[in-house]
Design a protein around this motif. Structure first.
Motif, PDB file in Angstrom:
ATOM      1  N   GLN A  50      89.124 100.708   6.085  1.00  0.00           N
ATOM      2  CA  GLN A  50      87.815 101.277   5.753  1.00  0.00           C
ATOM      3  C   GLN A  50      86.792 100.207   5.384  1.00  0.00           C
ATOM      4  OE1 GLN A  50      90.670 101.942   4.231  1.00  0.00           O
ATOM      5  NE2 GLN A  50      90.477 101.958   1.983  1.00  0.00           N
ATOM      6  N   GLU A  51      87.245  98.964   5.188  1.00  0.00           N
ATOM      7  CA  GLU A  51      86.329  97.880   4.840  1.00  0.00           C
ATOM      8  C   GLU A  51      85.877  97.077   6.067  1.00  0.00           C
ATOM      9  OE1 GLU A  51      87.807  95.413   1.704  1.00  0.00           O
ATOM     10  OE2 GLU A  51      88.280  97.130   0.404  1.00  0.00           O
ATOM     11  N   VAL A  52      86.409  97.408   7.243  1.00  0.00           N
ATOM     12  CA  VAL A  52      85.968  96.714   8.461  1.00  0.00           C
ATOM     13  C   VAL A  52      84.552  97.176   8.783  1.00  0.00           C
ATOM     14  CG1 VAL A  52      86.352  96.452  10.937  1.00  0.00           C
ATOM     15  CG2 VAL A  52      88.304  96.468   9.364  1.00  0.00           C
ATOM     16  N   PRO A  53      83.576  96.253   8.853  1.00  0.00           N
ATOM     17  CA  PRO A  53      82.177  96.653   9.083  1.00  0.00           C
ATOM     18  C   PRO A  53      81.938  97.054  10.531  1.00  0.00           C
ATOM     19  CG  PRO A  53      82.334  94.267   8.941  1.00  0.00           C
ATOM     20  CD  PRO A  53      83.717  94.800   8.661  1.00  0.00           C
ATOM     21  N   LEU A  54      81.322  98.214  10.713  1.00  0.00           N
ATOM     22  CA  LEU A  54      81.101  98.779  12.041  1.00  0.00           C
ATOM     23  C   LEU A  54      79.648  98.605  12.476  1.00  0.00           C
ATOM     24  CD1 LEU A  54      83.061 102.090  11.405  1.00  0.00           C
ATOM     25  CD2 LEU A  54      83.889 100.056  12.600  1.00  0.00           C
ATOM     26  N   ARG A  55      79.428  98.642  13.777  1.00  0.00           N
ATOM     27  CA  ARG A  55      78.086  98.528  14.330  1.00  0.00           C
ATOM     28  C   ARG A  55      77.445  99.901  14.457  1.00  0.00           C
ATOM     29  NH1 ARG A  55      77.824  94.440  19.361  1.00  0.00           N
ATOM     30  NH2 ARG A  55      75.637  94.964  19.060  1.00  0.00           N
ATOM     31  N   ASP A  56      76.147  99.903  14.748  1.00  0.00           N
ATOM     32  CA  ASP A  56      75.368 101.119  14.959  1.00  0.00           C
ATOM     33  C   ASP A  56      76.049 101.980  16.021  1.00  0.00           C
ATOM     34  OD1 ASP A  56      73.506 103.029  15.872  1.00  0.00           O
ATOM     35  OD2 ASP A  56      71.827 101.756  15.301  1.00  0.00           O
ATOM     36  N   PRO A  57      76.336 103.256  15.710  1.00  0.00           N
ATOM     37  CA  PRO A  57      77.101 104.080  16.654  1.00  0.00           C
ATOM     38  C   PRO A  57      76.332 104.485  17.903  1.00  0.00           C
ATOM     39  CG  PRO A  57      76.380 105.407  14.783  1.00  0.00           C
ATOM     40  CD  PRO A  57      76.039 103.981  14.460  1.00  0.00           C
ATOM     41  N   ILE A  58      75.001 104.323  17.936  1.00  0.00           N
ATOM     42  CA  ILE A  58      74.232 104.750  19.104  1.00  0.00           C
ATOM     43  C   ILE A  58      74.055 103.597  20.094  1.00  0.00           C
ATOM     44  CG2 ILE A  58      72.024 105.751  19.872  1.00  0.00           C
ATOM     45  CD1 ILE A  58      71.816 107.224  17.311  1.00  0.00           C
ATOM     46  N   GLN A  59      74.203 102.360  19.637  1.00  0.00           N
ATOM     47  CA  GLN A  59      74.101 101.214  20.530  1.00  0.00           C
ATOM     48  C   GLN A  59      75.493 100.892  21.087  1.00  0.00           C
ATOM     49  OE1 GLN A  59      71.062 100.109  21.234  1.00  0.00           O
ATOM     50  NE2 GLN A  59      70.273 101.657  19.843  1.00  0.00           N
ATOM     51  N   TYR A 106      78.897 100.048  20.721  1.00  0.00           N
ATOM     52  CA  TYR A 106      79.659 100.243  19.487  1.00  0.00           C
ATOM     53  C   TYR A 106      80.724  99.163  19.347  1.00  0.00           C
ATOM     54  CZ  TYR A 106      82.274 102.740  15.882  1.00  0.00           C
ATOM     55  OH  TYR A 106      82.912 103.096  14.710  1.00  0.00           O
ATOM     56  N   GLY A 107      81.070  98.857  18.124  1.00  0.00           N
ATOM     57  CA  GLY A 107      82.104  97.867  17.875  1.00  0.00           C
ATOM     58  C   GLY A 107      82.176  97.536  16.409  1.00  0.00           C
ATOM     59  N   VAL A 108      82.709  96.366  16.109  1.00  0.00           N
ATOM     60  CA  VAL A 108      82.791  95.906  14.726  1.00  0.00           C
ATOM     61  C   VAL A 108      81.926  94.657  14.579  1.00  0.00           C
ATOM     62  CG1 VAL A 108      85.101  96.851  14.374  1.00  0.00           C
ATOM     63  CG2 VAL A 108      84.864  94.512  15.211  1.00  0.00           C
ATOM     64  N   ARG A 109      81.372  94.488  13.388  1.00  0.00           N
ATOM     65  CA  ARG A 109      80.595  93.268  13.119  1.00  0.00           C
ATOM     66  C   ARG A 109      81.535  92.069  12.927  1.00  0.00           C
ATOM     67  NH1 ARG A 109      75.240  94.300  11.291  1.00  0.00           N
ATOM     68  NH2 ARG A 109      74.771  96.523  11.148  1.00  0.00           N
ATOM     69  N   SER A 110      82.653  92.336  12.295  1.00  0.00           N
ATOM     70  CA  SER A 110      83.698  91.317  12.132  1.00  0.00           C
ATOM     71  C   SER A 110      85.029  92.051  12.026  1.00  0.00           C
ATOM     72  CB  SER A 110      83.449  90.460  10.877  1.00  0.00           C
ATOM     73  OG  SER A 110      83.534  91.258   9.718  1.00  0.00           O
ATOM     74  N   LEU A 111      86.111  91.331  12.318  1.00  0.00           N
ATOM     75  CA  LEU A 111      87.439  91.921  12.224  1.00  0.00           C
ATOM     76  C   LEU A 111      88.379  90.924  11.553  1.00  0.00           C
ATOM     77  CD1 LEU A 111      89.074  94.480  12.975  1.00  0.00           C
ATOM     78  CD2 LEU A 111      89.831  93.256  15.025  1.00  0.00           C
ATOM     79  N   PRO A 112      88.470  90.967  10.206  1.00  0.00           N
ATOM     80  CA  PRO A 112      89.360  90.044   9.501  1.00  0.00           C
ATOM     81  C   PRO A 112      90.822  90.377   9.781  1.00  0.00           C
ATOM     82  CG  PRO A 112      87.698  91.010   8.029  1.00  0.00           C
ATOM     83  CD  PRO A 112      87.696  91.823   9.289  1.00  0.00           C
TER      84      PRO A 112
END
Length: 398
Positions: free
Chosen positions: A377-386, A388-394
């Motif tokens: 739940q702490e993985v930062p996500l990108r805008d769902p309309i553009q 889509y993906g993650v900003r980073s994936l530790p």
């Protein structure tokens, strides 16, 4: 023809992913797909009609029907409250025939089997090098920075023939371009990349080498078109694949039995790529302008209306795919719409497949204990309309 429409009050659904389920479409889209696969959206008074399509069959019809225009200026954006401006020069996603046909014909012959085979060898080398770098840096690591972004960025360098001594600067621009956090840096990077690609096209015309951009200099494209097409290929081939690699890895880590299946049987790679494309649908939505009055699934669309296409909902339609909300790398996901359909189907889809078929199995093979370094739940996500993906994936590993 099936009828999917009934009269209803205009709706305004949320496109947000459900809490705790970052891979699933919005619950509003799922509900509409079941009840109103084509629905009228709420729009300001005096605005053109805006429709939302969530059903697989209807989305496929729209992609194949020339009465639905890809030209941006035919489309009304409900969030902006205005018609969109025309596409930049060279952007095939915003063109209709005959302009689209002319440029696509020049491009499609360049994605040859020979070039794809050559790139497969280079993608394998690039992937191995990035895994070595990841191992050298040690855990924890941001998979986006050390793997998911560099692999497609360096592949684009190969495709366009970016000289080796210029690749560090080129990669720096692409990193800034992919950042969601700094709009000013994005604009600067976009401008610099545009200038660089126009200069590169001129250099290739004077001294061609064995790459796609050099091949295109032998066509009747203008310098502006060459630069624009190069920028289009960069935008279309980098951000999408980078986000597929990172979000796809996130999805596999959240489904360990599927990750184990892919790790233990690399022959599943082809099917796993198609299933991840279907399951994630990172290009979540598209738009089309309605060129003439047309009935779609029983809905009375008028010339000048806009249709918003929910690809992520269509790819989860149970009328097409059994158990669509389950990630199953052994599934046959044939017919998914992640690359679109019809004349605008993604030009570089085979290149994207090459990169993913190499990268997805290589990652767990090299790091069998790979896992998230933070709670999901702490993985930062990108805008769902553009895109889509993650900003980073530790991630981390033993």
């Amino acid at each position: 023809m099936n009828t999917y429409y009934r009269e209803h009050e205009p709706v305004m659904p949320s496109f947000d992913r459900p809490a705790g389920c970052p891979f699933d479409p919005s619950p509003d889209l799922t509900a509409l797909r079941a009840e109103l696969p084509i629905a009228r959206l709420a729009a300001p008074e005096g605005a053109p009609g805006v429709w939302l399509v969530t059903g697989y069959e209807l989305v496929r019809q729209i992609f194949a029907d020339p009465r639905f225009s890809a030209r941006y200026e035919t489309q009304y954006h409900p969030l902006m409250g205005a018609q969109l401006p025309p596409a930049p020069i060279g952007d095939l996603t915003g063109m209709d025939a005959p302009e689209h046909t002319r440029i696509r014909k020049m491009l499609i012959g360049k994605f040859t089997v020979r070039r794809m085979n050559q790139l497969t060898e280079r993608v394998t080398e690039i992937t191995r090098t990035q895994l070595d770098e990841m191992d050298k840096l040690g855990p924890p690591a941001d998979l986006v920075q050390v793997f998911a972004h560099p692999v497609p960025a360096q592949t684009i360098c190969e495709l366009l023939g970016v000289p080796y001594d210029e690749r560090a600067d080129f990669m720096g621009f692409t990193q800034s371009l992919s950042s969601d956090d700094d709009a000013e840096a994005q604009l600067v990077a976009f401008t610099r990349l545009g200038e660089y690609l126009r200069d590169l096209a001129r250099a290739k015309r004077a001294n061609p080498t064995d790459d796609l951009l050099s091949d295109l200099t032998a066509t009747d494209m203008t310098e502006d078109e060459l630069g624009g097409v190069a920028a289009f290929l960069l935008a279309a081939g980098l951000d999408t694949t980078a986000n597929m690699l990172s979000l796809g890895t996130f999805a596999l880590l959240r489904n360990p039995s599927q990750l184990a299946a892919l790790r233990d049987d690399p022959s599943l790679a082809d099917g796993a790529v198609e299933e991840l494309l279907r399951y994630l649908s990172i290009a979540t939505t598209g738009m089309r302008g309605v060129l003439e009055d047309v009935e779609l699934g029983g809905a009375p669309l008028k010339a000048g209306d806009t249709v918003i296409i929910a690809v992520n909902a269509a790819n989860r339609d149970p009328a097409k795919f059994s158990g669509p909300d389950v990630l199953d790398v052994r599934r046959s996901a044939a017919g998914h719409l992640a690359f679109g359909h019809g004349i605008h189907q993604c030009l570089g889809q085979q290149l994207a497949r090459v990169e993913m078929r190499v990268a997805f199995p290589a990652l767990p093979a090299r790091f069998p204990s790979l896992r998230l370094a933070v709670p999901a739940q702490e993985v930062p996500l990108r805008d769902p309309i553009q895109i889509y993906g993650v900003r980073s994936l530790p991630v981390t590993w033993e």
